[in-house]
Each structure stands twice: as structure tokens, then as C-alpha cells.
Design a protein around this motif. Structure first.
Motif, short mmCIF file in Angstrom:
data_model
loop_
_atom_site.label_atom_id
_atom_site.label_comp_id
_atom_site.label_asym_id
_atom_site.label_seq_id
_atom_site.Cartn_x
_atom_site.Cartn_y
_atom_site.Cartn_z
N ILE A 1 0.99 -1.19 -0.19
CA ILE A 1 -0.16 0.39 0.03
C ILE A 1 0.74 1.42 0.32
N SER A 2 2.22 1.23 0.69
CA SER A 2 2.60 2.34 0.91
C SER A 2 3.95 2.34 2.06
N HIS A 3 4.93 3.65 1.87
CA HIS A 3 5.96 3.08 2.35
C HIS A 3 6.11 4.67 3.10
N PHE A 4 6.18 4.65 4.06
CA PHE A 4 5.99 6.62 4.97
C PHE A 4 7.58 6.49 6.20
N TYR A 5 7.89 7.41 6.22
CA TYR A 5 7.88 8.28 8.41
C TYR A 5 6.78 8.64 8.98
N PRO A 6 6.50 8.16 9.75
CA PRO A 6 5.76 8.56 10.49
C PRO A 6 6.06 9.62 11.30
N SER A 7 7.06 9.78 11.56
CA SER A 7 7.45 11.62 12.55
C SER A 7 9.20 11.54 12.07
N SER A 8 9.26 11.86 10.67
CA SER A 8 10.48 12.19 10.88
C SER A 8 11.20 13.35 10.87
N GLY A 9 10.54 14.35 11.68
CA GLY A 9 11.17 15.14 12.44
C GLY A 9 12.22 15.03 13.98
N GLY A 10 12.02 14.01 14.19
CA GLY A 10 12.62 13.25 15.11
C GLY A 10 12.87 11.90 15.04
N CYS A 11 12.47 11.09 14.68
CA CYS A 11 12.23 10.38 14.50
C CYS A 11 12.73 9.13 13.32
N THR A 12 13.57 8.29 13.34
CA THR A 12 14.23 7.01 12.77
C THR A 12 13.09 6.18 11.35
N GLU A 13 11.79 6.12 12.26
CA GLU A 13 10.90 4.67 12.26
C GLU A 13 10.24 5.07 10.59
N GLN A 14 10.64 3.83 9.54
CA GLN A 14 9.99 3.62 8.70
C GLN A 14 8.82 2.42 8.04
N LEU A 15 7.91 2.91 8.41
CA LEU A 15 6.61 1.76 7.21
C LEU A 15 5.99 1.80 6.58
N ASP A 16 6.40 -0.20 5.77
CA ASP A 16 5.88 -0.14 5.13
C ASP A 16 4.63 -1.30 5.41
N VAL A 17 3.09 -0.30 4.55
CA VAL A 17 2.02 -1.01 4.77
C VAL A 17 1.51 -1.97 3.83
N PHE A 18 1.16 -2.85 3.96
CA PHE A 18 0.36 -4.22 3.02
C PHE A 18 -1.03 -4.41 3.27
N VAL A 19 -1.62 -4.45 2.78
CA VAL A 19 -2.70 -5.57 2.75
C VAL A 19 -2.91 -6.62 2.14
N GLY A 20 -3.50 -7.60 3.17
CA GLY A 20 -3.77 -9.42 2.78
C GLY A 20 -5.00 -9.87 2.90
N CYS A 21 -4.63 -11.04 1.63
CA CYS A 21 -5.77 -11.66 1.68
C CYS A 21 -5.93 -12.74 3.26
N VAL A 22 -7.27 -12.60 3.62
CA VAL A 22 -7.31 -13.60 4.54
C VAL A 22 -8.56 -14.29 4.90
N ASP A 23 -8.44 -15.73 5.76
CA ASP A 23 -10.07 -15.96 6.04
C ASP A 23 -10.36 -15.29 7.47
N ALA A 24 -11.31 -14.36 7.08
CA ALA A 24 -11.58 -13.92 8.38
C ALA A 24 -12.38 -14.93 9.32
N SER A 25 -13.11 -15.40 9.13
CA SER A 25 -13.86 -16.75 10.17
C SER A 25 -12.69 -17.74 10.64
N LYS A 26 -11.23 -17.02 10.88
CA LYS A 26 -10.29 -18.39 11.68
C LYS A 26 -9.65 -17.37 12.58
N ALA A 27 -10.54 -15.81 12.18
CA ALA A 27 -8.79 -14.70 13.33
C ALA A 27 -10.00 -14.50 14.51
N VAL A 28 -9.70 -15.60 15.61
CA VAL A 28 -10.52 -15.46 16.62
C VAL A 28 -9.27 -15.62 18.36
N GLY A 29 -9.93 -15.36 19.04
CA GLY A 29 -9.50 -15.26 20.48
C GLY A 29 -8.75 -13.81 21.09
N ILE A 30 -7.55 -14.57 21.38
CA ILE A 30 -6.55 -14.07 22.11
C ILE A 30 -4.78 -14.11 21.96
#
Length: 212
Positions: free
Chosen positions: A128-157
């Protein structure tokens, strides 16, 4: 417009136009803090004065929006966040995310975190994207993806006990998830970007993934 005119913004500067004079470690724990002294080329020519800044070094992270094209639903997670401790509720609704470990690709981390944080497998990935969340004082870079899943399997803690993770999984419709953005309930930047992107691309994505 002249055909030779630039169609994209292009900076006249690069990393070679920065002179890093010193780096001093201020803290080295779960995260790192460094004091950097540098100067840089100016738009009108010449060099800046010496600038000193404290730099928060957080590494490179990956975020994944788990999307089920069949049920048109998304998987969100809920966990406590130290940065939100003084808000009305420190428990934040987010998409799956994690830090890139040594010798791992962003794609591998996205798949790993989907399993660790939501107990689901990912069959297809799209960037989806690549960005710096706060380049004014932080080195963090973030890659964002969308993934195809079976949501019925997503349960619990879920979550890793050794990392003190306590993560609850929620499956909601795409419309419900986007309503959480418009109502200001989802406050995480990567989650907002991913869900807004999904609204713009859902027809293509459903058509593409439902035939694979």
C-alpha cells in the motif's frame, strides 16, 4: 505546458548535501536515543549553521491490513499502547504490525505478525505505502500492506508472552472499520492509511483476489 516540464516534484538535494558532524548515544534500551550534530545545504545557497537534534531511533516496521474479500470484512486488533496511557482509553484499535528483525523482508514480517497477533494465514499480499510516521525526530520507517485472509479464522486472544503482548482480535465489516476511522476511534496512522486505501481499491481487490 512545455513537454519537457517536470511532472513530479524532485528535490534538488540528496544525502550528499548533509554534513553529519557527530552522533552521541544518549540512551540505549528498548529504543535508542541519539544526539546528532549536522549542517546542510540551503535552498538559496551556502550552508546552514550547525544544528543539534535528539533523534529517536525506532527501526523499520511493517503494518498489515488483513482483508477477507469474500465476506468483505477486515481483521482489527486491540491492545494497550504506552503512548496513549493518558488518553481516555489506552487500548487502541489497530491493524497488525511488527518490527523487522535482522535478515527478514517486510513481506515476511507481515505474514509472521498476522499469525502472531491474529492467528491467521495470509494468502496474497499487496503493498500500500511506505512512509516516515514522524521524520522530524524519529528514524522509524513503515511499510504498509493489505493481505488476503479468511477472517472466520480470526478469533481469540493472541500475542507473545515473552513480549508481554495481550491482543484481542476483532472481525468487522469493511464499512464498520471505515466508520471507526471517520468517527475518530481509530487513531493509528498506518491503520487510517490502510483503511482509506481499501475504500479506494476494494472493487479491484475483490475482483482480483476472488479469482485467484
Amino acid at each position: 505546458m512545455n513537454s519537457s516540464s517536470k511532472t513530479q516534484l524532485e528535490s534538488q538535494f540528496s544525502s550528499g548535501d548533509v554534513d553529519i558532524l557527530s552522533k552521541v548515544s544518549l540512551y540505549n534500551g528498548f529504543f535508542k536515543m541519539t544526539k546528532v550534530s549536522f549542517r546542510h545545504q540551503l535552498f538559496q545557497g551556502g550552508w546552514s549553521e550547525i544544528i543539534e537534534r535528539e533523534l529517536f531511533e525506532r527501526g523499520h516496521a511493517v503494518a498489515l491490513l488483513p482483508y477477507d474479500p469474500i465476506s468483505d470484512s477486515v481483521v482489527l486488533i486491540e491492545q494497550i499502547r504506552v503512548g496513549a496511557l493518558e488518553s481516555d482509553s489506552p487500548w487502541q484499535y489497530e491493524i497488525v504490525a511488527g518490527m523487522i528483525d535482522k535478515d527478514q523482508t517486510a513481506e515476511q514480517v507481515a505474514i509472521r505478525e498476522a499469525n502472531e497477533e491474529a492467528g491467521i494465514d495470509v494468502s496474497h499480499l499487496e503493498k500500500i505505502s511506505h512512509f516516515y510516521p514522524s521524520s522530524g525526530g524519529c528514524t522509524e520507517q513503515l511499510d504498509v500492506f493489505v493481505g488476503c485472509v479468511d477472517a472466520s479464522k480470526a478469533v481469540g486472544i493472541h500475542g507473545l508472552e515473552e513480549e508481554n503482548e495481550d491482543i484481542r482480535v476483532h472481525v468487522v465489516t469493511r464499512e464498520e472499520a471505515y466508520a471507526l476511522v471517520t468517527r475518530g476511534i481509530i487513531e493509528n496512522a498506518a491503520s487510517i492509511i490502510a483503511l482509506q486505501w481499501l475504500e479506494l481499491n476494494v472493487s479491484r481487490l475483490r475482483s482480483q483476489w476472488n479469482t485467484q
